[in-house]
Design an enzyme around this catalytic site. Sequence first.
Site, PDB file in Angstrom:
ATOM      1  N   TRP A 140       0.813  -1.216   0.000  1.00  0.00           N
ATOM      2  CA  TRP A 140       0.000   0.000   0.000  1.00  0.00           C
ATOM      3  C   TRP A 140       0.848   1.269   0.000  1.00  0.00           C
ATOM      4  O   TRP A 140       0.312   2.377  -0.101  1.00  0.00           O
ATOM      5  CB  TRP A 140      -0.935   0.015   1.215  1.00  0.00           C
ATOM      6  CG  TRP A 140      -1.946  -1.096   1.222  1.00  0.00           C
ATOM      7  CD1 TRP A 140      -2.153  -2.022   0.235  1.00  0.00           C
ATOM      8  CD2 TRP A 140      -2.894  -1.401   2.255  1.00  0.00           C
ATOM      9  NE1 TRP A 140      -3.168  -2.885   0.595  1.00  0.00           N
ATOM     10  CE2 TRP A 140      -3.637  -2.531   1.826  1.00  0.00           C
ATOM     11  CE3 TRP A 140      -3.183  -0.847   3.504  1.00  0.00           C
ATOM     12  CZ2 TRP A 140      -4.650  -3.100   2.598  1.00  0.00           C
ATOM     13  CZ3 TRP A 140      -4.192  -1.419   4.279  1.00  0.00           C
ATOM     14  CH2 TRP A 140      -4.916  -2.525   3.829  1.00  0.00           C
ATOM     15  N   LYS A 141       2.147   1.113   0.186  1.00  0.00           N
ATOM     16  CA  LYS A 141       3.075   2.267   0.226  1.00  0.00           C
ATOM     17  C   LYS A 141       2.555   3.324   1.212  1.00  0.00           C
ATOM     18  O   LYS A 141       1.913   2.961   2.200  1.00  0.00           O
ATOM     19  CB  LYS A 141       3.289   2.817  -1.183  1.00  0.00           C
ATOM     20  CG  LYS A 141       3.716   1.716  -2.168  1.00  0.00           C
ATOM     21  CD  LYS A 141       4.199   2.240  -3.471  1.00  0.00           C
ATOM     22  CE  LYS A 141       4.577   1.073  -4.381  1.00  0.00           C
ATOM     23  NZ  LYS A 141       5.098   1.482  -5.660  1.00  0.00           N
ATOM     24  N   HIS A 191      12.995  -2.574  -1.611  1.00  0.00           N
ATOM     25  CA  HIS A 191      12.117  -2.060  -2.675  1.00  0.00           C
ATOM     26  C   HIS A 191      12.852  -0.933  -3.404  1.00  0.00           C
ATOM     27  O   HIS A 191      13.609  -0.175  -2.792  1.00  0.00           O
ATOM     28  CB  HIS A 191      10.809  -1.551  -2.062  1.00  0.00           C
ATOM     29  CG  HIS A 191       9.784  -1.225  -3.095  1.00  0.00           C
ATOM     30  ND1 HIS A 191       9.801  -0.035  -3.787  1.00  0.00           N
ATOM     31  CD2 HIS A 191       8.745  -1.942  -3.592  1.00  0.00           C
ATOM     32  CE1 HIS A 191       8.801  -0.042  -4.656  1.00  0.00           C
ATOM     33  NE2 HIS A 191       8.149  -1.185  -4.562  1.00  0.00           N
ATOM     34  N   GLU A 230      11.334  -7.144  -9.533  1.00  0.00           N
ATOM     35  CA  GLU A 230      10.562  -5.963  -9.924  1.00  0.00           C
ATOM     36  C   GLU A 230      11.426  -5.052 -10.792  1.00  0.00           C
ATOM     37  O   GLU A 230      12.190  -4.229 -10.263  1.00  0.00           O
ATOM     38  CB  GLU A 230      10.149  -5.177  -8.677  1.00  0.00           C
ATOM     39  CG  GLU A 230       9.276  -5.944  -7.723  1.00  0.00           C
ATOM     40  CD  GLU A 230       8.374  -5.012  -6.929  1.00  0.00           C
ATOM     41  OE1 GLU A 230       7.169  -5.186  -7.016  1.00  0.00           O
ATOM     42  OE2 GLU A 230       8.884  -4.105  -6.252  1.00  0.00           O
ATOM     43  N   GLY A 287       1.539  -3.026  -6.360  1.00  0.00           N
ATOM     44  CA  GLY A 287       1.519  -1.692  -5.758  1.00  0.00           C
ATOM     45  C   GLY A 287       0.186  -1.009  -6.017  1.00  0.00           C
ATOM     46  O   GLY A 287      -0.820  -1.277  -5.362  1.00  0.00           O
TER      47      GLY A 287
HETATM   48  C1  PEP Z   1       5.782  -1.874  -6.535  1.00  0.00           C
HETATM   49  O1  PEP Z   1       6.040  -0.691  -6.344  1.00  0.00           O
HETATM   50  O2  PEP Z   1       6.295  -2.773  -5.852  1.00  0.00           O
HETATM   51  C2  PEP Z   1       4.869  -2.213  -7.621  1.00  0.00           C
HETATM   52  C3  PEP Z   1       4.895  -3.428  -8.096  1.00  0.00           C
HETATM   53  O3  PEP Z   1       4.073  -1.209  -8.008  1.00  0.00           O
HETATM   54  P1  PEP Z   1       2.994  -1.261  -9.184  1.00  0.00           P
HETATM   55  O4  PEP Z   1       2.206  -2.525  -9.034  1.00  0.00           O
HETATM   56  O5  PEP Z   1       2.153  -0.038  -8.954  1.00  0.00           O
HETATM   57  O6  PEP Z   1       3.749  -1.216 -10.466  1.00  0.00           O
END
Ligand code: PEP
Length: 255
Positions: free
Chosen positions: A9-10, A93, A165, A234
């Site tokens: 959820w950041k 991250h 990622e 995210g």
């Molecule tokens: C993240 O920041 O770990 C991520 C995967 O973001 P998003 O799904 O928004 O690309």
Amino acid sequence: MKTYIVGNWKMNFTVGESSIYLHKLLKRLTSARGLEIVVAPSSIALPTLALQTDRHKIRLSAQNFYHRDFGAFTGEVSIAQLKGTVDYAIIGHSERRYIFNESDKDIKLKVAAALRNGITPILCIGETDNEKTFGETADVIRDQLLGGLADVSKEDIKKVIIAYEPVWAISSVKGARLAPPDDIATSVDLIRQELKALYGKEAEDVPVLYGGSVNPSNAGAYLTIPGVNGLLIGGTSLIADQFLDIIEVAKRVRS
Ligand code: PEP
């Protein structure tokens, strides 16, 4: 092996909003055998959500913490303080690496701290757009794996999750684009080879997740990439309907 669906959820939602959202998820989530559903709220919401959640349905993750357990570290929260509150911790991250200048040394200390406290680290690795352009993807993956896992023993590697990622695919990054499944397959294969070279058979069961602009329409394609055991999400995880839709996709893919 389980399939992991992790929502990061950041820095979003107040404590009240987080609680309402979790309530909605718990109410609407139907049995998800073989799936591990995890959400990573802001640290301030964790104690409230830990009291509220049903750990058979949804587990909690930290988004960040300081690597020392206790002491004179003004403003920091340790993973020892979060013991009993979270089961997982996101570490390394790209937002921590590039906005807060976290180094591989910081990251390895956090991985070790999580393991020492019985929390499963979700170690994030991935190349930037520039690194990809210059053909450095494989080197970055190797360096970040070696760096983050530097203090992890053969016994402990089974307790680690890796999340691949690519930074250029993260939805909040300017110019983000969807990662082609073939690119992800190549990187995940490299991660698995590297884990094998470092730990041998002990690393065969290490879950590798994919993260980067995942939504209900592409989740199925990403989940069926060989070697991918789940998703780190995210932006889309902030919308309950979409997060639940991704869980439904994961159930279909598994069955
Ligand atoms: C993240 O920041 O770990 C991520 C995967 O973001 P998003 O799904 O928004 O690309």
